[in-house]
Design an enzyme around this catalytic site. Structure first.
Site, PDB file in Angstrom:
ATOM      1  NE  ARG A   1      -4.127  -1.864   1.928  1.00 24.94           N
ATOM      2  CZ  ARG A   1      -4.039  -2.961   2.683  1.00 24.94           C
ATOM      3  NH1 ARG A   1      -3.053  -3.100   3.554  1.00 24.94           N
ATOM      4  NH2 ARG A   1      -4.924  -3.911   2.551  1.00 24.94           N
TER       5      ARG A   1
ATOM      6  CE  LYS B   1       1.160  14.040 -15.131  1.00 19.85           C
ATOM      7  NZ  LYS B   1       1.010  14.328 -16.571  1.00 19.85           N
TER       8      LYS B   1
ATOM      9  CD  GLU C   1      10.075  17.116 -22.593  1.00 19.46           C
ATOM     10  OE1 GLU C   1       9.466  18.132 -22.209  1.00 19.46           O
ATOM     11  OE2 GLU C   1       9.480  16.111 -23.057  1.00 19.46           O
TER      12      GLU C   1
ATOM     13  CE  LYS D   1       6.935  17.682 -14.066  1.00 17.56           C
ATOM     14  NZ  LYS D   1       7.101  16.421 -14.763  1.00 17.56           N
TER      15      LYS D   1
ATOM     16  CD  GLU E   1      -1.632  17.195 -17.088  1.00 14.93           C
ATOM     17  OE1 GLU E   1      -0.698  16.508 -16.667  1.00 14.93           O
ATOM     18  OE2 GLU E   1      -1.985  17.242 -18.270  1.00 14.93           O
TER      19      GLU E   1
ATOM     20  NE  ARG F   1       2.165  17.664 -13.480  1.00 17.58           N
ATOM     21  CZ  ARG F   1       2.573  16.762 -12.592  1.00 17.58           C
ATOM     22  NH1 ARG F   1       2.064  16.746 -11.390  1.00 17.58           N
ATOM     23  NH2 ARG F   1       3.492  15.875 -12.896  1.00 17.58           N
TER      24      ARG F   1
ATOM     25  CG  ASN G   1       0.438  18.529 -21.472  1.00 18.46           C
ATOM     26  OD1 ASN G   1       1.334  17.803 -21.054  1.00 18.46           O
ATOM     27  ND2 ASN G   1      -0.784  18.512 -20.987  1.00 18.46           N
TER      28      ASN G   1
ATOM     29  CG  HIS H   1       4.329  17.275 -24.679  1.00 16.65           C
ATOM     30  ND1 HIS H   1       5.220  18.336 -24.629  1.00 16.65           N
ATOM     31  CD2 HIS H   1       4.956  16.249 -24.051  1.00 16.65           C
ATOM     32  CE1 HIS H   1       6.312  17.955 -23.989  1.00 16.65           C
ATOM     33  NE2 HIS H   1       6.181  16.686 -23.626  1.00 16.65           N
TER      34      HIS H   1
ATOM     35  CG  HIS I   1       1.629  12.960 -26.726  1.00 17.14           C
ATOM     36  ND1 HIS I   1       0.975  13.671 -25.741  1.00 17.14           N
ATOM     37  CD2 HIS I   1       2.811  12.577 -26.192  1.00 17.14           C
ATOM     38  CE1 HIS I   1       1.739  13.705 -24.650  1.00 17.14           C
ATOM     39  NE2 HIS I   1       2.859  13.051 -24.901  1.00 17.14           N
TER      40      HIS I   1
ATOM     41  CG  HIS J   1       8.796  12.324 -25.253  1.00 18.90           C
ATOM     42  ND1 HIS J   1       7.490  12.431 -25.678  1.00 18.90           N
ATOM     43  CD2 HIS J   1       8.969  13.261 -24.283  1.00 18.90           C
ATOM     44  CE1 HIS J   1       6.889  13.389 -24.988  1.00 18.90           C
ATOM     45  NE2 HIS J   1       7.763  13.907 -24.142  1.00 18.90           N
TER      46      HIS J   1
HETATM   47  N1  LIG Z   1       6.484  10.618 -14.947  1.00 14.99           N
HETATM   48  C1  LIG Z   1       6.522  11.658 -15.739  1.00 14.99           C
HETATM   49  O1  LIG Z   1       6.098  12.759 -15.379  1.00 14.99           O
HETATM   50  C2  LIG Z   1       7.129  11.499 -17.099  1.00 14.99           C
HETATM   51  C3  LIG Z   1       7.424  12.620 -17.868  1.00 14.99           C
HETATM   52  C4  LIG Z   1       8.041  12.433 -19.104  1.00 14.99           C
HETATM   53  C5  LIG Z   1       8.352  11.153 -19.538  1.00 14.99           C
HETATM   54  N2  LIG Z   1       8.043  10.078 -18.765  1.00 14.99           N
HETATM   55  C6  LIG Z   1       8.384   8.719 -19.196  1.00 14.99           C
HETATM   56  O2  LIG Z   1       9.799   8.623 -19.255  1.00 14.99           O
HETATM   57  C7  LIG Z   1      10.161   7.610 -20.172  1.00 14.99           C
HETATM   58  C8  LIG Z   1      11.297   8.110 -21.024  1.00 14.99           C
HETATM   59  O3  LIG Z   1      12.390   8.384 -20.198  1.00 14.99           O
HETATM   60  P1  LIG Z   1      13.873   8.522 -20.773  1.00 14.99           P
HETATM   61  O4  LIG Z   1      13.872   9.428 -21.921  1.00 14.99           O
HETATM   62  O5  LIG Z   1      14.760   8.815 -19.615  1.00 14.99           O
HETATM   63  O6  LIG Z   1      14.141   7.082 -21.389  1.00 14.99           O
HETATM   64  P2  LIG Z   1      14.812   5.742 -20.790  1.00 14.99           P
HETATM   65  O7  LIG Z   1      14.524   5.588 -19.359  1.00 14.99           O
HETATM   66  O8  LIG Z   1      14.416   4.657 -21.705  1.00 14.99           O
HETATM   67  O9  LIG Z   1      16.366   6.046 -20.978  1.00 14.99           O
HETATM   68  C9  LIG Z   1      16.887   6.199 -22.277  1.00 14.99           C
HETATM   69  C10 LIG Z   1      18.063   5.251 -22.522  1.00 14.99           C
HETATM   70  O10 LIG Z   1      19.224   5.725 -21.816  1.00 14.99           O
HETATM   71  C11 LIG Z   1      19.754   4.692 -20.998  1.00 14.99           C
HETATM   72  N3  LIG Z   1      20.386   5.370 -19.863  1.00 14.99           N
HETATM   73  C12 LIG Z   1      19.758   5.972 -18.828  1.00 14.99           C
HETATM   74  N4  LIG Z   1      20.657   6.642 -18.091  1.00 14.99           N
HETATM   75  C13 LIG Z   1      21.867   6.444 -18.661  1.00 14.99           C
HETATM   76  C14 LIG Z   1      23.172   6.911 -18.383  1.00 14.99           C
HETATM   77  N5  LIG Z   1      23.413   7.765 -17.392  1.00 14.99           N
HETATM   78  N6  LIG Z   1      24.189   6.502 -19.182  1.00 14.99           N
HETATM   79  C15 LIG Z   1      23.953   5.694 -20.234  1.00 14.99           C
HETATM   80  N7  LIG Z   1      22.726   5.251 -20.584  1.00 14.99           N
HETATM   81  C16 LIG Z   1      21.696   5.634 -19.797  1.00 14.99           C
HETATM   82  C17 LIG Z   1      18.578   3.835 -20.683  1.00 14.99           C
HETATM   83  O11 LIG Z   1      18.959   2.553 -20.283  1.00 14.99           O
HETATM   84  C18 LIG Z   1      17.838   3.854 -22.024  1.00 14.99           C
HETATM   85  O12 LIG Z   1      18.438   2.953 -22.918  1.00 14.99           O
HETATM   86  C19 LIG Z   1       8.899   7.259 -20.943  1.00 14.99           C
HETATM   87  O13 LIG Z   1       8.414   6.023 -20.500  1.00 14.99           O
HETATM   88  C20 LIG Z   1       7.921   8.370 -20.570  1.00 14.99           C
HETATM   89  O14 LIG Z   1       6.585   7.937 -20.566  1.00 14.99           O
HETATM   90  C21 LIG Z   1       7.442  10.237 -17.564  1.00 14.99           C
HETATM   91 ZN   LIG Z   2       7.640  15.474 -22.726  1.00 14.11          ZN
END
Ligand SMILES: NC(=O)c1ccc[n+]([C@@H]2O[C@H](COP(=O)([O-])OP(=O)(O)OC[C@H]3O[C@@H](n4cnc5c(N)ncnc54)[C@H](O)[C@@H]3O)[C@@H](O)[C@H]2O)c1
Ligand SMILES: [Zn+2]
Length: 356
Positions: free
Chosen positions: A121, A143, A185, A227, A237, A241, A245, A248, A252, A265
């Site tokens: 929980r 999130k 971003e 942020k 949101e 918030r 977007n 976006h 998307h 992304h």
């Molecule tokens: N929670 C939120 O508010 C929010 C906001 C935006 C995006 N997201 C989510 O985030 C995800 C994308 O995140 P991301 O862009 O970090 O992608 P990711 O987590 O897939 O990382 C990108 C790549 O880099 C590698 N990596 C990470 N750190 C590294 C480092 N220091 N050195 C070498 N390689 C490294 C990872 O293994 C991966 O292959 C999506 O699933 C998206 O939905 C969430």
């Molecule tokens: Zn984004």
């Protein structure tokens, strides 16, 4: 080390930003008063670089960390891997007083964050983001969640971490394409809410790409502060918030239309921001010069800025309409006024693609 606070009353928490601060993780976790037995959730790629120093820091502070490792890739951000994380947390004997440290990019952060939010929980979660996108965006704001076969991030929870620790030195091993995508971003924060940040980026984008440490700390801190202030004002949101977007809606649409394989992304966001600025200019909300300023800094980063001809038109409108943020066919579209100021406008997807 710099500190930014996310102001959420009793759930207020700090974001630590620094160069080389991963070694302080254990000390910081010690300050939360959480139990000695805890777990680090990470993926195979990140583990190779940062698992050892992470475990070492935790052990120095008296913790007894278990490790849960998932394979690399967005395709593992699902219920099946969530279940495997629960299994391993149970096997490792993690109790209510324990904590999960999410060490990795946004995929690990979202998945481990949701695991922590729901395991027994809900137990404490700490985000240790290692991609630029995760440091300035996904680790902050609470999130968490996983993807469903019918769409991205459809299952999840709002659950704030105890703290975020962003060590910009971890970005040195990040693939260039991932770093560049994260810059989109960063630029977005300047465009929507901080003209001075945008001007700094215009001036020093090349230094940022060379991973100038002081500049990285300053830029990541400022993005987190933006942020944090948006999240404090509107945690779930309901209104403000949504300014995050910006760019976006089209992003998307493009990601979905291309099956999430063609663009990272941030790359889609770069195209989406220029599209949003263009739409705003055509509607008379902003000047052509503002569109050009945004386009130009993105081009200098090496980011794409144009919707490819084959992706324009009705198919893009359809892809945007099926996005979960579209209601009654109209979208609360974030328009640009000047760099640093935006306005919401309800637009139909057809209008958006018409003005691109
Ligand atoms: N929670 C939120 O508010 C929010 C906001 C935006 C995006 N997201 C989510 O985030 C995800 C994308 O995140 P991301 O862009 O970090 O992608 P990711 O987590 O897939 O990382 C990108 C790549 O880099 C590698 N990596 C990470 N750190 C590294 C480092 N220091 N050195 C070498 N390689 C490294 C990872 O293994 C991966 O292959 C999506 O699933 C998206 O939905 C969430
Ligand atoms: Zn984004």
């Amino acid at each position: 080390m710099e500190v930014v606070h996310v102001e959420l009353g009793a759930r207020r928490y700090p974001i630590y930003v620094g160069a080389g601060c991963l070694q302080e993780l254990g000390t910081r976790l010690g300050e939360t008063g959480c139990g000695v037995r805890m777990a680090v959730v990470t993926n195979s790629t990140v583990a190779e670089h940062y698992l050892e120093p992470t475990l070492a820091s935790l052990r120095r502070a008296g913790f007894d960390p278990a490790t849960v490792q998932i394979p690399d890739g967005e395709e593992h951000k699902n219920l099946a891997w969530l279940t495997r994380i629960y299994d391993q947390l149970l096997e490792a004997g993690i109790e209510r007083s324990g904590a999960v440290v999410a060490l990795g990019g946004g995929v690990v952060g979202d998945l481990a964050g949701f695991a922590a939010a729901t395991y027994l929980r809900g137990i404490s979660c700490v985000q240790v983001p290692t991609t630029l996108l995760a440091q300035v965006d996904s680790s902050v704001g609470g999130k968490t969640g996983v993807n469903h076969v019918l769409g991205k991030n459809l299952i999840g929870a709002f659950a704030q971490p105890r703290f975020v620790l962003a060590d910009v030195d971890t970005l040195r091993t990040l693939p260039t394409r991932e770093l560049t995508a994260g810059l989109a971003e960063v630029i977005k924060y300047g465009v929507i809410l901080d003209e001075a940040l945008f001007a700094l980026l215009e001036q020093r984008i090349a230094d940022l790409q060379r991973l100038d440490r002081d500049l990285l700390v300053e830029v990541v801190r400022r993005c987190c502060a933006i942020k944090a202030s948006v999240v404090s004002a509107d945690e779930t949101e309901s209104g403000l918030r949504a300014v995050l977007n910006f760019g976006h809606t089209v992003a998307h649409g493009l990601e979905s239309l291309t099956g999430y394989t063609r663009y990272l992304h941030g790359e889609a966001v770069a195209i989406g921001m220029v599209a949003a600025a263009r739409v705003s200019q055509r509607l008379g909300f902003c000047a052509e010069a503002e569109v050009e300023r945004i386009r130009s800094v993105l081009v200098r980063c090496g980011l794409p800025t144009e919707v490819p001809a084959e992706l324009r038109g009705e198919s893009l409108a359809r892809a945007m309409r099926s996005d979960k943020k579209a209601r009654d066919g109209a979208i609360k579209f974030v328009c640009l006024e000047t760099i640093g100021t935006t306005r919401f406008e309800r637009l139909s997807c057809e209008d958006i693609v018409k003005y691109l």
